[in-house]
Every structure is written in structure tokens, then in C-alpha cells.
Design a protein around this motif. Sequence first.
Motif, mmCIF file in Angstrom:
data_model
loop_
_atom_site.group_PDB
_atom_site.id
_atom_site.type_symbol
_atom_site.label_atom_id
_atom_site.label_comp_id
_atom_site.label_asym_id
_atom_site.label_seq_id
_atom_site.Cartn_x
_atom_site.Cartn_y
_atom_site.Cartn_z
ATOM 1 N N VAL A 35 95.153 -26.427 30.167
ATOM 2 C CA VAL A 35 94.321 -27.633 30.061
ATOM 3 C C VAL A 35 95.078 -28.723 29.307
ATOM 4 N N THR A 36 95.655 -28.360 28.173
ATOM 5 C CA THR A 36 96.403 -29.321 27.371
ATOM 6 C C THR A 36 97.579 -29.878 28.159
ATOM 7 N N ALA A 37 98.318 -29.009 28.855
ATOM 8 C CA ALA A 37 99.483 -29.450 29.619
ATOM 9 C C ALA A 37 99.093 -30.426 30.722
ATOM 10 N N LEU A 38 98.039 -30.093 31.484
ATOM 11 C CA LEU A 38 97.611 -30.973 32.574
ATOM 12 C C LEU A 38 97.149 -32.316 32.043
ATOM 13 N N ASN A 39 96.360 -32.309 30.983
ATOM 14 C CA ASN A 39 95.862 -33.573 30.443
ATOM 15 C C ASN A 39 96.969 -34.387 29.791
ATOM 16 N N ASP A 40 97.983 -33.733 29.227
ATOM 17 C CA ASP A 40 99.144 -34.460 28.717
ATOM 18 C C ASP A 40 99.897 -35.139 29.857
ATOM 19 N N MET A 41 100.028 -34.455 30.989
ATOM 20 C CA MET A 41 100.703 -35.040 32.146
ATOM 21 C C MET A 41 99.945 -36.243 32.670
ATOM 22 N N ILE A 42 98.628 -36.156 32.700
ATOM 23 C CA ILE A 42 97.803 -37.254 33.186
ATOM 24 C C ILE A 42 97.869 -38.442 32.242
ATOM 25 N N ASP A 43 97.919 -38.156 30.945
ATOM 26 C CA ASP A 43 97.973 -39.213 29.946
ATOM 27 C C ASP A 43 99.207 -40.078 30.125
ATOM 28 N N GLY A 44 100.312 -39.473 30.575
ATOM 29 C CA GLY A 44 101.485 -40.236 30.931
ATOM 30 C C GLY A 44 102.277 -40.800 29.772
ATOM 31 N N ARG A 45 102.048 -40.349 28.578
ATOM 32 C CA ARG A 45 102.809 -40.869 27.442
ATOM 33 C C ARG A 45 103.876 -39.871 27.026
ATOM 34 N N GLU A 46 104.170 -39.835 25.714
ATOM 35 C CA GLU A 46 105.319 -39.062 25.270
ATOM 36 C C GLU A 46 105.172 -37.568 25.517
ATOM 37 N N ARG A 47 103.940 -37.066 25.645
ATOM 38 C CA ARG A 47 103.756 -35.631 25.838
ATOM 39 C C ARG A 47 103.715 -35.237 27.312
ATOM 40 N N ALA A 48 103.886 -36.198 28.217
ATOM 41 C CA ALA A 48 103.804 -35.892 29.644
ATOM 42 C C ALA A 48 104.896 -34.919 30.069
ATOM 43 N N LEU A 49 106.128 -35.147 29.602
ATOM 44 C CA LEU A 49 107.228 -34.269 29.984
ATOM 45 C C LEU A 49 107.030 -32.864 29.427
ATOM 46 N N ALA A 50 106.526 -32.772 28.197
ATOM 47 C CA ALA A 50 106.260 -31.457 27.613
ATOM 48 C C ALA A 50 105.173 -30.729 28.402
ATOM 49 N N GLY A 51 104.146 -31.450 28.818
ATOM 50 C CA GLY A 51 103.095 -30.850 29.623
ATOM 51 C C GLY A 51 103.618 -30.350 30.955
ATOM 52 N N GLN A 52 104.472 -31.164 31.590
ATOM 53 C CA GLN A 52 105.051 -30.768 32.873
ATOM 54 C C GLN A 52 105.930 -29.534 32.709
ATOM 55 N N ALA A 53 106.705 -29.489 31.630
ATOM 56 C CA ALA A 53 107.579 -28.342 31.388
ATOM 57 C C ALA A 53 106.761 -27.070 31.157
ATOM 58 N N HIS A 54 105.664 -27.189 30.402
ATOM 59 C CA HIS A 54 104.822 -26.012 30.159
ATOM 60 C C HIS A 54 104.216 -25.510 31.464
ATOM 61 N N LEU A 55 103.758 -26.428 32.301
ATOM 62 C CA LEU A 55 103.155 -26.030 33.571
ATOM 63 C C LEU A 55 104.190 -25.342 34.457
ATOM 64 N N ALA A 56 105.398 -25.912 34.539
ATOM 65 C CA ALA A 56 106.443 -25.320 35.380
ATOM 66 C C ALA A 56 106.834 -23.934 34.885
ATOM 67 N N THR A 57 107.008 -23.784 33.581
ATOM 68 C CA THR A 57 107.368 -22.484 33.009
ATOM 69 C C THR A 57 106.265 -21.457 33.252
#
Length: 410
Positions: free
Chosen positions: A172-194
Motif C-alpha cells: 500500500v505504501t509503495a503504490l501510494n508513494d508511486m502515485i504521489d510522484g515525489r521523492e519517494r516514488a522511485l523507492a515505491g517503484q523499487a519495492h514493488l518490483a522487488t
Amino acid sequence: MSADATDAVPLGGPLFQTDPAGLYRRMRREHGAVTPVVLDGGVPAWLVLGYRELHQVTGDPVLFSRDSDLWNQWENIPEDWPLLPMIGRRQPSILYTVGERHRLRAAMVSDALEAVDPHLLRAHAERFADELVDRLCAKGEADLVGEYAMLLPVRVLARLYGFSDEQGPALVTALNDMIDGRERALAGQAHLATSMARLLADRRAGPADDVASRMLADDSGFSEEEIAQDLMVMMAAGHQPTADWIGNSLRLMLTDDRFAASLFGGRNSVAEAMNEVLWEDTPTQNVAGRWASRDTQLGGRRIRSGDLVLLGLQGANSDPLVRTDGSALTGGNNAHFSFGHGEHRCPFPAQEIAEVIARTGIEVVLDRLPDIDLAVPAGSLTRRPSPWLRGLTELPVRFTPTTALGGTSP
């Protein structure tokens, strides 16, 4: 078409937040069914607002291709262009495959989703919705977007795909970080991919009754990397629009007297409100994109080979040529474009899953939170300033405090 077209409309600005319906009407009045628009950085495109024209574009995947390599603007696109995550080049997911390869891939996805047990789906949705309401019910007030709608769909989808309940909150945190599109977007995308790669490795070693296992078992020859990409696309595409469908529907039911009865246990009104949202306030407003494979005509416009064509889903839904008597909103009419059309539409099983999650989420709120009402004036509710996805930034409500399902305060 060029970036300096004098009549091109910027695809951005406050009207997409405050009055998109009025903006689409003005575009149609001033420019017709196919409007020249300008994206971030002065990049030109066409926005299709006509219902028949959009049907033509989505129904002809050869002329209007999903192959982004065709784009005639690549030499003008900087590496840091903000829309690259959405309009990327040679992306490996199902979104950008074409021809027979796409048909096989779409069949794999549809088959894996269609095998989801509808009773189990409903049970998962009810359980996660009840858990979220348990956290809110004793407070007497809540934000049904940030504390509910934006937390529910991904939990259900993660469970269906094969993740454990313990992994759900981090997703949930990873997806919402990606949607937010700010500094945590890349971290969210990396968590989802892993997480997806780990899930597929686990399911390759020990298959189970879940979406990931069924996709791995498909004999069409797709790699684990391709399957991981498709699972990530499905989760992202299923989470945000479904969350906005919940939020937009609850807003309608809390602000429109026609739906007041549903706040006291009615069920038909829930379906009617959800259907009206798909016609009038659809979560996915505009989609990129298609690329013309040759010079052609569309809606009286000369479309050049390689031009980017954007799908104006909400504009087409509100086309007066198909809405002359308002009948689109009655009788469960689902001829809207909210899930797309043609071979690149949202797969039918995915649509059904989204509808079950959204409807269950709405019904649980109405069942569990007595005398729910808006906590702010309806006119003060704000939307995200996006031309792509339309949803509330928050939905503050108040209600009589109650206890969690276990009989105690959470």
C-alpha cells in the motif's frame, strides 16, 4: 502538427481540477471532436473528445498503434520529461505490446484474473474494508480518501495476486508513494518490483491458487520479467482508479439528495451512483496514448504519421451526440469509455474485480458508519490537479462513534 500551434490547448491547469466538464465543452465547441493540445514542455498531441472518433481510434489498433516507437517527437523529448513514466519508449509491459504478441499476453492476464473465485474476492474485500473501518469507527470522524479508499484496493489485489496479508501494508505504501510522484516514488517503484520478483520466484518453486501462479503456468512463453511487469501494471492500474471510484461515488452519495436513501441501507442506489460516476466523473479522464502509423483523417483533422493521439475518455462520455436525452445514466448503461475500448481496454475480468472492490468498499462504509455526513461544505472538496486521473484529495466525514466488529474500540 507542431508544438507552436496557435490554437493548441495546454493539457494542464486549474480547470482540470475545478471544472473539467466545462473545459471539455469549451474544447469541443472551439476545436471540435479532435482538439490539438500541448503537453508539458510544449510537446504537441491530439485529444480525442468525440465518442464516435474515440471508438474509431480504439477500434483500429493498426492505424492507431500502441507502439510508442512510432512517435515523431522523440528527438524533442528530454530525458527528464515528467511524462516519461507514462509515455515511455520500449516499455516491456502489456501496455505497449502490439499484434499477436499482445493478444496472447492479454489472454494470459484475462485467464488468470477470470479464475478468481468471486465469493473469495468479495470475502477479501469485506475483510480488509472492515479492518480499515475498525481503525476509524471510534473517532467519529475520518478522511475516507486517505484513511480508507487509498488503502483498500491494493490490499485486495495483493491478496489475489499471491502476497501474504503481512506484505500488504508495505505494498500500500509503495503504490501510494508511486502515485504521489515525489521523492519517494522511485523507492515505491523499487519495492514493488522487488516484491513482484520475490513473489514469482516463490510461486515458481511452489505454485498456489493465485493470479501469479496462473500466469506462470501459462504456456505462451512469456518470461518472468514480462509477467512481473504485467503484475505491476495491473496492480497500479487497478489500485488508483478503483480508489477514486470509491471516493467519487461516496462524494456523490453524500452530496446529492437522489442517493440519500442509500445511506440507510439501500443497495440499488450504490450501483446507480457508481455507474453515474463512470459517465460523469470517471477516475481515468484521459489516457496516453496511440500513435498514428500513417497520415490519416480523424474528426476533420489531418493526423500525421507518428502523431500522438490521447484518448479523452471523459470527453467522449459527455459527447452531446450520444447524450441527447440523458438516458446514458439509467438502466445500468455501461457503454461509457471509462474502461477503454478495443483490444487494449481494461480486461473484462479486471473490470469486474474493480467493481466488486469498489462496491464492497462503499457498502461497508454505509453499513458500519451510522448517520455519516460530510464534515465540510461540499463546495470546499478539492480534486487532484491532474488531467489524467480525477479523484478527491480528501473526503472528510463525521458520524456517531461506534465500536469495532470485535465489540471493542480499535
